[in-house]
Design an enzyme around this catalytic site. Sequence first.
Site, mmCIF file in Angstrom:
data_model
loop_
_atom_site.group_PDB
_atom_site.id
_atom_site.type_symbol
_atom_site.label_atom_id
_atom_site.label_comp_id
_atom_site.label_asym_id
_atom_site.label_seq_id
_atom_site.Cartn_x
_atom_site.Cartn_y
_atom_site.Cartn_z
ATOM 1 N N TYR A 218 18.038 -42.584 70.202
ATOM 2 C CA TYR A 218 18.181 -41.146 69.933
ATOM 3 C C TYR A 218 17.897 -40.820 68.466
ATOM 4 C CZ TYR A 218 21.680 -37.953 67.864
ATOM 5 O OH TYR A 218 22.362 -37.085 67.061
ATOM 6 N N GLY B 196 14.149 -41.427 67.620
ATOM 7 C CA GLY B 196 13.326 -40.402 68.233
ATOM 8 C C GLY B 196 13.452 -39.066 67.532
ATOM 9 N N CYS B 197 14.676 -38.696 67.142
ATOM 10 C CA CYS B 197 14.869 -37.439 66.419
ATOM 11 C C CYS B 197 14.212 -37.485 65.048
ATOM 12 C CB CYS B 197 16.359 -37.137 66.294
ATOM 13 S SG CYS B 197 17.121 -36.589 67.839
ATOM 14 N N ARG B 198 14.221 -38.631 64.413
ATOM 15 C CA ARG B 198 13.523 -38.759 63.128
ATOM 16 C C ARG B 198 12.051 -38.387 63.287
ATOM 17 N NH1 ARG B 198 12.726 -44.444 59.746
ATOM 18 N NH2 ARG B 198 11.234 -43.624 58.197
#
Length: 446
Positions: free
Chosen positions: A407, A410-412
């Site tokens: 998570y 992926g958000c980075r």
Amino acid sequence: MTTFKDSSTSTTHESRSAHDSSRKMTLAEIFESLVGGNLSIRITAYDGSSAGPADAEYGLNLKTSRGTTYLVTAPGDLGLARAYVSGDLELIGAHPGDPYHALRALAADLEFKRPSPLTLAQIARSLGIEHFKPIAPPPQEALPRWRRFAEGLRHSRSRDAEVIHYHYDVSNTFYEWVLGPSMTYTCALYPDLEASLETAQENKYRLIFEKLRLKPGDRLLDIGCGWGGMVRYAARRGVKVIGATLSKEQAEWAQQAIIDEGLSDLAEVRHSDYRDITETGFDAVSSIGLTEHIGVSNYPAYFTFMRDRLRVGGMLLNHCITRPDNGKSGRAGSFIDRYVFPDGELTGSGKIISKLQDIGGMEVIHEENIRDHYAMTLRDWNRNLVEHWDEAVAEVGDGTARLWGLYMAGCRIGFERDIVQLHHVLATKLDDKGRNDLPLRPWWQP
């Protein structure tokens, strides 16, 4: 986590094996047919098949039949997440605590496509009908939206409490390892590229404190206060602070930290819905990372609550993740909604500003986008998880630890690619003649 492309139209490029409808496809060929050819990653599977360049730096290894079922029954991000969190799918060349580089390579390579009827029939024949029967997802997965009504209507008090519990009451010990000593789960502000995470979090609180024009003796309300980072920062500087969080574990940790720092005369954190705060006349209200949980349709009531808690001339700062546009649906994608922030909603900074302006009595003074800083923050959280990987797995289990690594990485990518942003919106409460008493130009240091 919007890292993989999705296409709802059929593609003319099918795997070479799809043209021979009489032959069963290997698992690697099936995967290749779903994501297109010309792979730069390596795909391997438990049936011994492979696709893509043998010398690829990163790849996917499908380990089990259960993983195949997850991928087939939920094509796209959700199926990949189920297989990965359960340990049925490996990211080759990446540490599970920080799969950022592998995800970045995969995001450039994977473009999920709807197979042609001929290819779909061949896939079904090759796999067998049993893989098309849905199975229970990993235990880390929240119920789909349509099944959450037992917890109340979306953004009702009971349901908000449940989804906050789901995400934030994982383990304070786990959060200490990931977030570091500041216990701050919001975007930091890096004064320079070499600054540490702790320096950047302190700098973020300093910036918010200055924007709110706080001084000793003032009163601050911090809603969605988390583990009380802003509460304690302001109290150390002589400000009287009330914080509110729906997370019981956060509130207990924050109250103990307040006691340990000798700040009890100035600060308190309540295990409470922010809407239950009845005190008024605050000099400032801060909302740091709460708006994402509010729901776009509830913005008028949310901003009205904050306005009504302020004295005339008081300041409001809203810090939240946003979209780069204002027109799309605010709801999160399947992966984020099921595994990270159930019921979370994002919109553009323009809609946030307009909803704040529309309630009346508030003037927006300043806004800024600091999305690059969130990419750096997530980088450092992933790094912390890697450093404490064994302890994290022992504390919350391998599946949950893998989920957090996935998570955050992926958000980075999402912040780096301007899929999501982070905005500060600063406003003041006007008097009954529409006046403010603020300096002509910004009074804070960047």
